[in-house]
Write an enzyme that holds these catalytic residues in place. Sequence first.
Site, mmCIF file in Angstrom:
data_model
loop_
_atom_site.group_PDB
_atom_site.id
_atom_site.type_symbol
_atom_site.label_atom_id
_atom_site.label_comp_id
_atom_site.label_asym_id
_atom_site.label_seq_id
_atom_site.Cartn_x
_atom_site.Cartn_y
_atom_site.Cartn_z
ATOM 1 N N GLY A 1 -89.857 34.226 -31.909
ATOM 2 C CA GLY A 1 -89.115 36.013 -32.074
ATOM 3 C C GLY A 1 -88.992 36.187 -30.464
ATOM 4 O O GLY A 1 -89.509 37.657 -29.785
ATOM 5 N N CYS A 2 -89.397 35.553 -29.014
ATOM 6 C CA CYS A 2 -89.677 35.887 -28.261
ATOM 7 C C CYS A 2 -87.969 35.878 -26.814
ATOM 8 O O CYS A 2 -87.527 34.675 -28.118
ATOM 9 C CB CYS A 2 -90.297 34.960 -27.406
ATOM 10 S SG CYS A 2 -91.547 34.846 -28.248
ATOM 11 N N GLN A 3 -87.825 36.465 -26.017
ATOM 12 C CA GLN A 3 -86.669 36.097 -25.194
ATOM 13 C C GLN A 3 -86.976 34.706 -24.948
ATOM 14 O O GLN A 3 -86.309 33.917 -23.729
ATOM 15 C CB GLN A 3 -86.235 37.083 -24.216
ATOM 16 C CG GLN A 3 -85.567 38.174 -25.349
ATOM 17 C CD GLN A 3 -84.417 39.106 -24.667
ATOM 18 O OE1 GLN A 3 -84.599 39.116 -23.207
ATOM 19 N NE2 GLN A 3 -84.088 40.068 -24.792
ATOM 20 N N SER A 4 -88.737 34.947 -23.960
ATOM 21 C CA SER A 4 -89.302 33.423 -23.486
ATOM 22 C C SER A 4 -90.462 32.980 -24.500
ATOM 23 O O SER A 4 -90.668 33.386 -25.194
ATOM 24 C CB SER A 4 -89.748 34.360 -22.320
ATOM 25 O OG SER A 4 -91.166 35.274 -22.737
#
Lengths: 412, 143
Positions: free
Chosen positions: B50-53
Amino acid sequence: MQTAIAPSLDIQQIRQDFPILDQQINNRPLVYFDNAATTQKPRAVIDALTNYYEGYNANIHRGIHHLAEQATAAFEASRRAMQSFLNAAHWQEIIFTYGTTDGINLVAQAYGRRFLNAGDEIIISGMEHHSNIVPWQMLCEERGCVLKVIPVDEQGDLILDEYDALLSEQTKLVSVVHASNSLGTVNPVKTIIEKAHAAGAVVLIDGAQSSSHLPVDVQALDADFFVCSAHKFYGPTGMGVLYGKTALLEAMSPYRGGGEMIREVTFEKTTYNDIPYKFEAGTPNIADVVAVKAAVDYIGQLSKEAIAAHELELLHYATEQLSEIDGLRIIGQAKEKIGVVSFVMDGIHHQDMGVILDQQGIAVRTGHHCTMPLMHRFGIAGTTRASFAVYNTKDEIDRLVQGIRRVQKMML
Amino acid sequence: MTINEKQDEIIDEFDLFDDQLDKTQYIIDIGKKLPPMPESAKTDENRIMGCQSKVWLDAELQGDTIRFYGDSEPTAQVSKGLISLLIRVLSDQKPEDIANADLYFIPRVGMGNLITSLRAGGLASMIERMKAYGRAYSANSVQ
């Protein structure tokens, strides 16, 4: 790139029309560069919403009292306004939806399920938003159709020779984006439509981005379907339009069943209403539909051509200024673009870029922009995207450039 | 030091900065000092989704305390700093203390929009994962 015409708009005056712009974020004046996600609303649109709720809120069409008549008149006036905004031939060709996504799903279900069969092919492009991919995948899965994709070149243009090669007797539907939300590319949709028609296919144009930045004429384009969202062109959220040619809309099955879309209901058989009402089951989003006329009128007062010229000037300036930053690479350098600049930077994650720009009062969007296949095409996880609207200025672009340089310095 | 003593220490450190950007700079600098996580531990299982990174977390029981290891992809320096702060507060603590920790330092240090990026960056999920380790190891020790 196109040549910008000198803008005749008084941008400082226009900024006064947008109450939200006058605020500080993290003790710095807000710079709003997330317009491809949603535009801000002018006072006229906000007033239209409150005037409706304060003055003539009522359910439309079958009411016999004064307020119902007033609400119905305003609702249908918005339909005429949208007819003129898109230059549709008939008001019946304007169907109110919840937005672009809803419009595409409507066509995929009401047209696709009726007219597409096993082995039929649907062509989309490699720069589509997920909302112009997934509904077709769902349709393909259900009907046994095949999805084909026009590839994108390194500059961010569609490879039209490949499109020619994909078109065949099997092609029944082509659905492409007019202007890319991730790259800014303006696609040659008139040519795409001509070629599709020559192959006997119908064409849907996703106008989510183009409707606010480019003059749109569905008749000149000869588009079969055109979809857009009001919130992208200074109107309210949760409201959009599907334009469809009369003959197609009449041949299509209803999308949702319920009130409004019927002529007569018995337990044995129901007959359906005429277009556009056949596709507008249930109480619609009356307030937002009413307010969209204020947005369209506002754009009309400024003139779309003048807005486009101003945004183009911002695009050129931003492209030039950002290109001077070491390590910054613009993704999407198509021949023709709307005011969208997407970029990546060596050694800096787009999430960090977005967070630290926000701390400087600058709102951008980061990530895959709901175009994951396109990000894969460029071999990146995401970008930072600045997208412009009529109220943006070159000074704000200077703030962005300074902001990026600050992020760079912090990461060293 | 207890979890709360560590949180108070961090609050004092951040109080030295008035400007949000200086606080963020401090977080970035803290991240640079995060002990490396073995590459072999950067598995899909340890990935916080659920992260962009890309962000990973691993944990092991050492005696009666839990030691955490974490990392982000190299360019995500703000995430790395935030991971580093969380590890500083929660690592080498007793499982039940981790499970019950009230992480009041996060709003108190005024990380402002970083909290939002915690959500976007999956840091909220990371806190949840750390507490889940605390709960799992407390449950084990009870048995």
